[in-house]
Design an enzyme around this catalytic site. Structure first.
Site, PDB file in Angstrom:
ATOM      1  CE1 TYR A 137      -1.680  58.737 -14.093  1.00 43.27           C
ATOM      2  CE2 TYR A 137      -0.398  60.738 -13.911  1.00 43.27           C
ATOM      3  CZ  TYR A 137      -0.456  59.367 -13.988  1.00 43.27           C
ATOM      4  OH  TYR A 137       0.698  58.631 -13.981  1.00 43.27           O
ATOM      5  N   GLY A 187       4.479  56.253  -0.270  1.00 41.63           N
ATOM      6  CA  GLY A 187       4.381  57.051   0.949  1.00 41.63           C
ATOM      7  C   GLY A 187       4.887  56.364   2.193  1.00 41.63           C
TER       8      GLY A 187
END
Length: 327
Positions: A53, A212
């Protein structure tokens, strides 16, 4: 926040996890600190990251916040290893790579152990028993307390979990598997979730808000500050902007209106309370977004709402996923 056992283990985690996918890249140290503090203030414990990440920056950032902001002992730090930045090989599950990656993660995090270490994906060119031995060595050395996997299909998860259970006391039981799961992506219900339930492996849903889309913010277009407007993340969102997804998002919005809450909270409550789910992992750009997700703690969906959402989002189950006698 309510705590749940992670699979068939003694480890307890908050029933919402904090994701750090964008930390060190789209989320700076100030916003990350606000998120972590808000999460800890409401009793959140599970913080999920990975060695890839932000190219390692997410772990660096989290490490800087540990103890200076939130006591290390109050958090369940989960990280992953196995993904590699190699154009010819996406995953490396070799024992050597995994153990070296773990040591690098510990340095970035500034801690001598992680509470949960997960194999990021299945490596088809490394014997599975070699990959799993890395988990056993990490736990026996004290660098890892509990172990799991991520991105394993149903047969891969069943094979791995069964192998570990075949030598109790010598091999480390798999505590969890992390997979995408939401009203827009229910594929895990075919094979992964049944295997996890049968073998005592907890499920940590990633992208529980349908990348989302389930928040409803794309219903009238693509907001300029959204992932869908980002050149890098638009391909990640685009698969969930079709007509079928739109019908599900509309149903979530209708349920939210009827319950005087938000689509985000309805979608998150639905996946949080599915059988086998331990803790959806939520990523947010800032503390305000995270606060809305954390406020779902007080919400339980009525049975009739759950059934309606189940119906509108039902995946197609055909042979051999479905009992042959009903076909």
């Amino acid at each position: 926040m309510e705590q749940r056992h992670l699979g068939r283990t003694g480890l307890r985690v908050s029933r919402i996890g904090l994701g750090t996918l964008t930390w060190g890249r789209d989320t700076d140290e100030h916003d990350a600190a606000d998120q972590l503090k808000a999460f800890w203030d409401v009793g959140g414990t599970l913080v999920d990251t990975a060695d890839v990440y932000g190219g390692g920056e997410a772990e660096h950032l989290l490490g800087r916040l540990l103890d200076n902001l939130v006591p290390r002992r109050d958090l369940v730090i989960a990280t992953k290893a196995g993904s590699v930045a190699d154009p010819y090989r996406r995953f490396d599950g070799s024992r050597g790579h995994l153990l070296a990656a773990l040591d690098a993660s510990l340095r970035r995090l500034g801690t001598d152990y992680v509470d949960l270490w997960q194999i990021h994906a299945f490596d088809p060119v490394t014997p599975l028993e070699e990959t799993l031995q890395a988990l056993d060595l990490a736990v026996s050395s004290g660098r890892v307390r509990y172990a799991g996997v991520s991105g394993f299909s149903g047969w891969q998860l069943a094979k791995a979990a069964t192998w570990q259970l075949a030598a109790p006391g010598l091999r480390t039981r798999l505590a969890c598997t992390q997979m995408e799961y939401s009203l827009l992506q229910r594929g895990v219900e075919r094979e992964v979730l049944p295997a996890a339930l049968d073998l005592g492996v907890g499920l940590l849903p990633s992208s529980p808000l349908g990348r989302g889309v389930l928040t409803g913010k794309y219903r009238t277009g693509t907001p300029s500050d959204s992932r869908g407007a980002s050149e890098r993340l638009a391909p990640f969102v685009e698969p969930y902007l079709d007509e079928a997804a739109g019908r599900i998002v509309d149903a979530v919005a209708t349920a939210a209106d009827g319950l005087a809450t938000t689509p985000l909270q309805v979608a998150l409550a639905w996946v949080r309370d599915r059988p086998g789910v331990v803790a959806p992992v939520v990523g947010a750009r800032n503390a305000r977004q995270l606060a809305e997700a954390l406020s779902v703690e007080a919400l339980s969906l009525p049975d009739e709402i759950c059934q309606a959402l189940d119906d509108v989002s039902a995946p197609v189950h055909r042979y051999p996923d479905q009992d042959w006698s009903t076909l």
